[in-house]
Design an enzyme around this catalytic site. Structure first.
Site, PDB file in Angstrom:
ATOM      1  N   SER A 168      31.103  54.037  46.496  1.00  0.00           N
ATOM      2  CA  SER A 168      30.394  55.036  45.689  1.00  0.00           C
ATOM      3  C   SER A 168      28.904  54.761  45.550  1.00  0.00           C
ATOM      4  O   SER A 168      28.225  55.455  44.797  1.00  0.00           O
ATOM      5  CB  SER A 168      31.021  55.097  44.278  1.00  0.00           C
ATOM      6  OG  SER A 168      32.358  55.501  44.329  1.00  0.00           O
ATOM      7  N   THR A 170      27.823  51.299  45.231  1.00  0.00           N
ATOM      8  CA  THR A 170      27.811  50.112  44.380  1.00  0.00           C
ATOM      9  C   THR A 170      26.706  49.144  44.773  1.00  0.00           C
ATOM     10  O   THR A 170      25.918  48.702  43.922  1.00  0.00           O
ATOM     11  CB  THR A 170      29.179  49.397  44.452  1.00  0.00           C
ATOM     12  OG1 THR A 170      30.226  50.354  44.508  1.00  0.00           O
ATOM     13  CG2 THR A 170      29.370  48.489  43.247  1.00  0.00           C
ATOM     14  N   THR A 171      26.660  48.765  46.049  1.00  0.00           N
ATOM     15  CA  THR A 171      25.670  47.785  46.507  1.00  0.00           C
ATOM     16  C   THR A 171      24.257  48.314  46.309  1.00  0.00           C
ATOM     17  O   THR A 171      23.342  47.556  45.937  1.00  0.00           O
ATOM     18  CB  THR A 171      25.902  47.449  47.990  1.00  0.00           C
ATOM     19  OG1 THR A 171      27.263  47.026  48.164  1.00  0.00           O
ATOM     20  CG2 THR A 171      24.965  46.349  48.455  1.00  0.00           C
ATOM     21  N   TRP A 172      24.054  49.567  46.551  1.00  0.00           N
ATOM     22  CA  TRP A 172      22.753  50.211  46.349  1.00  0.00           C
ATOM     23  C   TRP A 172      22.308  50.049  44.895  1.00  0.00           C
ATOM     24  O   TRP A 172      21.183  49.620  44.611  1.00  0.00           O
ATOM     25  CB  TRP A 172      22.897  51.684  46.705  1.00  0.00           C
ATOM     26  CG  TRP A 172      21.617  52.434  46.926  1.00  0.00           C
ATOM     27  CD1 TRP A 172      20.360  51.908  47.024  1.00  0.00           C
ATOM     28  CD2 TRP A 172      21.497  53.837  47.105  1.00  0.00           C
ATOM     29  NE1 TRP A 172      19.446  52.906  47.254  1.00  0.00           N
ATOM     30  CE2 TRP A 172      20.122  54.106  47.304  1.00  0.00           C
ATOM     31  CE3 TRP A 172      22.400  54.894  47.128  1.00  0.00           C
ATOM     32  CZ2 TRP A 172      19.639  55.399  47.498  1.00  0.00           C
ATOM     33  CZ3 TRP A 172      21.916  56.171  47.337  1.00  0.00           C
ATOM     34  CH2 TRP A 172      20.549  56.423  47.522  1.00  0.00           C
ATOM     35  N   THR A 222      32.137  45.214  39.403  1.00  0.00           N
ATOM     36  CA  THR A 222      33.586  45.361  39.447  1.00  0.00           C
ATOM     37  C   THR A 222      33.961  46.770  39.883  1.00  0.00           C
ATOM     38  O   THR A 222      33.209  47.717  39.665  1.00  0.00           O
ATOM     39  CB  THR A 222      34.223  45.055  38.075  1.00  0.00           C
ATOM     40  OG1 THR A 222      35.649  45.172  38.189  1.00  0.00           O
ATOM     41  CG2 THR A 222      33.747  46.046  37.010  1.00  0.00           C
ATOM     42  N   HIS A 223      35.128  46.862  40.518  1.00  0.00           N
ATOM     43  CA  HIS A 223      35.713  48.172  40.847  1.00  0.00           C
ATOM     44  C   HIS A 223      36.855  48.520  39.894  1.00  0.00           C
ATOM     45  O   HIS A 223      37.520  49.549  40.089  1.00  0.00           O
ATOM     46  CB  HIS A 223      36.243  48.167  42.283  1.00  0.00           C
ATOM     47  CG  HIS A 223      35.159  48.163  43.328  1.00  0.00           C
ATOM     48  ND1 HIS A 223      34.058  48.983  43.257  1.00  0.00           N
ATOM     49  CD2 HIS A 223      35.023  47.442  44.478  1.00  0.00           C
ATOM     50  CE1 HIS A 223      33.282  48.776  44.304  1.00  0.00           C
ATOM     51  NE2 HIS A 223      33.841  47.850  45.062  1.00  0.00           N
ATOM     52  N   TYR A 309      25.817  59.278  42.840  1.00  0.00           N
ATOM     53  CA  TYR A 309      25.282  58.853  44.135  1.00  0.00           C
ATOM     54  C   TYR A 309      24.333  59.901  44.697  1.00  0.00           C
ATOM     55  O   TYR A 309      23.260  59.586  45.230  1.00  0.00           O
ATOM     56  CB  TYR A 309      26.457  58.620  45.090  1.00  0.00           C
ATOM     57  CG  TYR A 309      26.084  58.186  46.483  1.00  0.00           C
ATOM     58  CD1 TYR A 309      26.028  56.839  46.819  1.00  0.00           C
ATOM     59  CD2 TYR A 309      25.828  59.125  47.494  1.00  0.00           C
ATOM     60  CE1 TYR A 309      25.712  56.435  48.102  1.00  0.00           C
ATOM     61  CE2 TYR A 309      25.517  58.728  48.779  1.00  0.00           C
ATOM     62  CZ  TYR A 309      25.453  57.383  49.082  1.00  0.00           C
ATOM     63  OH  TYR A 309      25.133  56.990  50.349  1.00  0.00           O
ATOM     64  N   PHE A 345      17.913  53.191  52.608  1.00  0.00           N
ATOM     65  CA  PHE A 345      19.165  52.874  53.288  1.00  0.00           C
ATOM     66  C   PHE A 345      18.942  52.030  54.545  1.00  0.00           C
ATOM     67  O   PHE A 345      19.614  51.009  54.752  1.00  0.00           O
ATOM     68  CB  PHE A 345      19.914  54.156  53.644  1.00  0.00           C
ATOM     69  CG  PHE A 345      21.216  53.902  54.349  1.00  0.00           C
ATOM     70  CD1 PHE A 345      22.345  53.556  53.641  1.00  0.00           C
ATOM     71  CD2 PHE A 345      21.300  54.004  55.736  1.00  0.00           C
ATOM     72  CE1 PHE A 345      23.548  53.301  54.292  1.00  0.00           C
ATOM     73  CE2 PHE A 345      22.495  53.754  56.389  1.00  0.00           C
ATOM     74  CZ  PHE A 345      23.627  53.407  55.663  1.00  0.00           C
ATOM     75  N   ARG A 374      27.215  52.274  56.851  1.00  0.00           N
ATOM     76  CA  ARG A 374      27.456  53.074  58.051  1.00  0.00           C
ATOM     77  C   ARG A 374      26.419  54.188  58.210  1.00  0.00           C
ATOM     78  O   ARG A 374      25.620  54.175  59.141  1.00  0.00           O
ATOM     79  CB  ARG A 374      28.876  53.642  58.006  1.00  0.00           C
ATOM     80  CG  ARG A 374      29.381  54.212  59.311  1.00  0.00           C
ATOM     81  CD  ARG A 374      30.815  54.672  59.172  1.00  0.00           C
ATOM     82  NE  ARG A 374      30.933  55.754  58.211  1.00  0.00           N
ATOM     83  CZ  ARG A 374      30.873  57.047  58.529  1.00  0.00           C
ATOM     84  NH1 ARG A 374      30.691  57.417  59.779  1.00  0.00           N
ATOM     85  NH2 ARG A 374      30.997  57.975  57.603  1.00  0.00           N
TER      86      ARG A 374
END
Length: 428
Positions: A168, A170-172, A222-223, A309, A345, A374
């Site tokens: 979703s 997260t890392t961003w 966390t997810h 997002y 990105f 990706r």
């Protein structure tokens, strides 16, 4: 004394006064006579061999008293074969016993889990990953093992949590939060992997105990859905940033992520296979709709920031300012542009501290299937969905969110960021 019979088939008992042979051969007298006595032709072809046979050659042989044993090719050893047979029997019993113990242990473990309300999700699409249903949420096996540790995790008021359903953004979001909290420490952001700077609570690395012992202020990812977060999170009320994404792009991104994690998941199914699992809530951290809806209902609480997002994609700099204000860390315009440039990105995709390239060294990622980062697009679902996929997911969204006020963006054009002046590039 023993008699070795070569290439003969004996049809009577071991001690017999009359022996029958299927074909003519020879009898070797060993350990008593060194000579070989050949049968007379008249005794061939299933003829009865009398005990007085030896008299024809000047020898008296009492067949009744002589033990007869087979000598296959002249090298047989009955005792050796008997020992090998016993050994094979013992090994078979041993393997059988181990299998019985393993099956029994597994059934006992299932019963223990059921007692705690945990039920295994059975689906042949998952070759290696074990999924379990707990409080109506599908969670992977490694999370089941630490549920008590998660529930009793000691939360601190100055913690900052980034929570999301997988794939979703997260890392961003983590990278933006880290740069804001660290005072734009780009050196660390480029040299230390994000799992060390911003650890994953329920993952094996670095482990929940290590997360618990970190110095404050802790940054935690966390997810887990709201209902499975530590109890103290509702009491201590740390700052929580929740990021959601439209489900159509999530299911595409999650599919490629699962394929990339093939050394771990052993998933080899098609997109339609994965879509079925997603809609049946048989992928980790599902159901997606419940994950999102629970936090959407908390969006007005002071310690919760609900992000989309697609809003990050439409206005990255505006989203950075929103996050900074929520964290009580106002930024200058130049600082915002620096963070936006770093978090574009393509820049994050090339950054070894955020692109999870270390997963290939650990053997958990198969980059021939996909990249961790990706495409990062909004609307990529159109190249994967058929009409049936689209109708199914639209019905689910309409049913689950019709009275919530939450709407999703399924197509946007990527904006051109004004974040590449020379001073930004030089500093970053």
């Amino acid at each position: 004394m023993e008699i070795m019979l070569h290439n003969l088939t004996v049809t009577r008992s071991r001690f017999s006064s009359a022996l029958y042979f299927k074909k003519c051969s020879q009898i070797n007298f060993t350990k008593f006579y060194s000579k070989t006595v050949r049968l007379h032709p008249k005794f061939c072809s299933r003829q009865k061999l009398k005990p007085t046979l030896g008299l024809q050659h000047g020898l008296r042989i009492d067949f009744v008293k002589i033990p007869i044993r087979w000598n296959s090719g002249g090298s047989g050893n009955t005792e050796s074969r008997r020992q090998k047979l016993l050994l094979a029997t013992y090994v078979s019993f041993g393997i059988g016993g181990i299998l019985i113990l393993a099956i029994t242990g597994r059934e006992i473990n299932k019963a223990r889990l059921r007692f705690h309300g945990i039920v295994e999700v059975d689906d042949s699409a998952w070759k290696r990953v074990k999924l379990y249903k707990y409080k109506d949420v599908s969670i992977p096996g490694h999370v089941v093992k630490i549920l008590d540790n998660i529930e009793n995790f000691q939360v601190r008021e100055d913690d900052i949590w980034v929570v999301s359903y997988p794939r979703s953004g997260t890392t961003w979001t983590q990278e933006i939060v880290y740069l804001i909290k660290s005072g734009l420490n780009f050196e660390a952001a480029n040299s230390q992997i994000i799992d060390d700077r911003f650890p994953f609570l329920e993952f094996m690395y670095p482990g929940i105990q290590n997360v618990g012992s970190m110095s404050s202020p802790r940054l935690i990812k966390t997810h887990l859905p709201l209902g499975l977060l530590p109890k103290e999170i509702h009491e201590k009320k740390p700052k929580i940033i929740y990021v959601c994404r439209n489900p159509k792009d999530i299911v595409v991104s999650y599919y490629y992520f699962t394929r990339m994690m093939k050394p771990v998941t052993r998933f080899k199914g098609s997109f339609d296979d994965f879509f079925r699992l997603f809609m049946q809530d048989k992928v980790p951290y599902s159901p997606w709709w419940k994950h999102v809806l629970e936090f959407w209902q908390k969006k007005d609480e002071e310690n919760v920031l609900f992000l989309k997002y697609e809003d990050l994609k439409k206005d990255l700099e505006g989203s950075i300012r929103q996050i900074a204000d929520f964290l009580d860390k106002p930024l200058s315009n130049l600082d915002v542009k620096k963070i936006a440039y770093h978090c574009q990105f393509e820049n994050m995709k090339k950054n070894d501290s955020t692109n999870f390239s270390w997963g290939t060294k650990l053997g958990i990622l198969d980059l021939t299937e996909s990249q961790f980062m990706r495409k990062g697009e909004v609307g990529d679902w159109r190249s994967h969905f058929n009409q049936d996929n689209n109708e199914q997911i639209n019905k689910m969204i309409s049913f689950r969110f019709h009275n919530s006020g939450l709407r999703f963006d399924y197509d946007i054009k990527d904006p051109v960021l004004d974040s590449s002046p020379s001073d930004v590039r030089t500093v970053v």
